[in-house]
Design an enzyme around this catalytic site. Sequence first.
Site, mmCIF file in Angstrom:
data_model
loop_
_atom_site.group_PDB
_atom_site.id
_atom_site.type_symbol
_atom_site.label_atom_id
_atom_site.label_comp_id
_atom_site.label_asym_id
_atom_site.label_seq_id
_atom_site.Cartn_x
_atom_site.Cartn_y
_atom_site.Cartn_z
ATOM 1 C CG HIS A 293 35.413 41.386 44.093
ATOM 2 N ND1 HIS A 293 34.061 41.614 43.459
ATOM 3 C CD2 HIS A 293 35.781 40.197 43.480
ATOM 4 C CE1 HIS A 293 33.868 40.856 42.204
ATOM 5 N NE2 HIS A 293 34.953 40.057 42.280
ATOM 6 C CG HIS B 245 41.895 43.522 35.338
ATOM 7 N ND1 HIS B 245 42.152 42.189 34.703
ATOM 8 C CD2 HIS B 245 42.614 44.279 34.547
ATOM 9 C CE1 HIS B 245 43.074 42.189 33.759
ATOM 10 N NE2 HIS B 245 43.372 43.638 33.496
#
Length: 198
Positions: A133, A46
Amino acid sequence: MSEEIRAFIAFELPDSLKESLMELQRELKGQVPQGVVRWTRPEGIHLTLKFLGQTPVDQIEDIAEALSSACAPFSPLTYTASGLGCFPNLRRPRVIWVGIEDPAGELSELQKAVEDACVESGFERERRAFHPHLTLGRVRRRASRGQRRAISELLQEREIASLGTVTVRKVSLIRSELRPTGAVYTTLREVKLHPSPT
């Protein structure tokens, strides 16, 4: 005493990006020393905006309301997944990631609004700067200095093209259950981002 769950707030990824990440992992697996990296399952990747940690179940509705208020001013936004890197730095790689390009800064603004809403709800403010990220894998603690150096060199040499541009239309509050086979994720609430009125 209220039951607690492990929770976080994130953007969920489209299947097309998960497939691209899986392909990249497959390539990297063949180039890093075997057994040194614990790879993240693509379905479990995620773009995390805020890790809440242990969260009382009876607080979920309040968090969802705070999240809804935080997201209200934001329209759907776009980001690009591109580039490889690691935390904390290339000399000591621990977390291997794909970077997120946010040229307009909209993602950072939304994350700040979510962070502020969570702090108002009683959660601690994250001290580290937000660095969007997608986590590909974590280097195992037992990895030798030479193995870490090999990973570092690979990440510096390996150039990747854009893995895709994604338009985000909702933010999710997600439960994470840690199991021996890996974490299991359940979306508890979704907050939609609303297009600006024309």
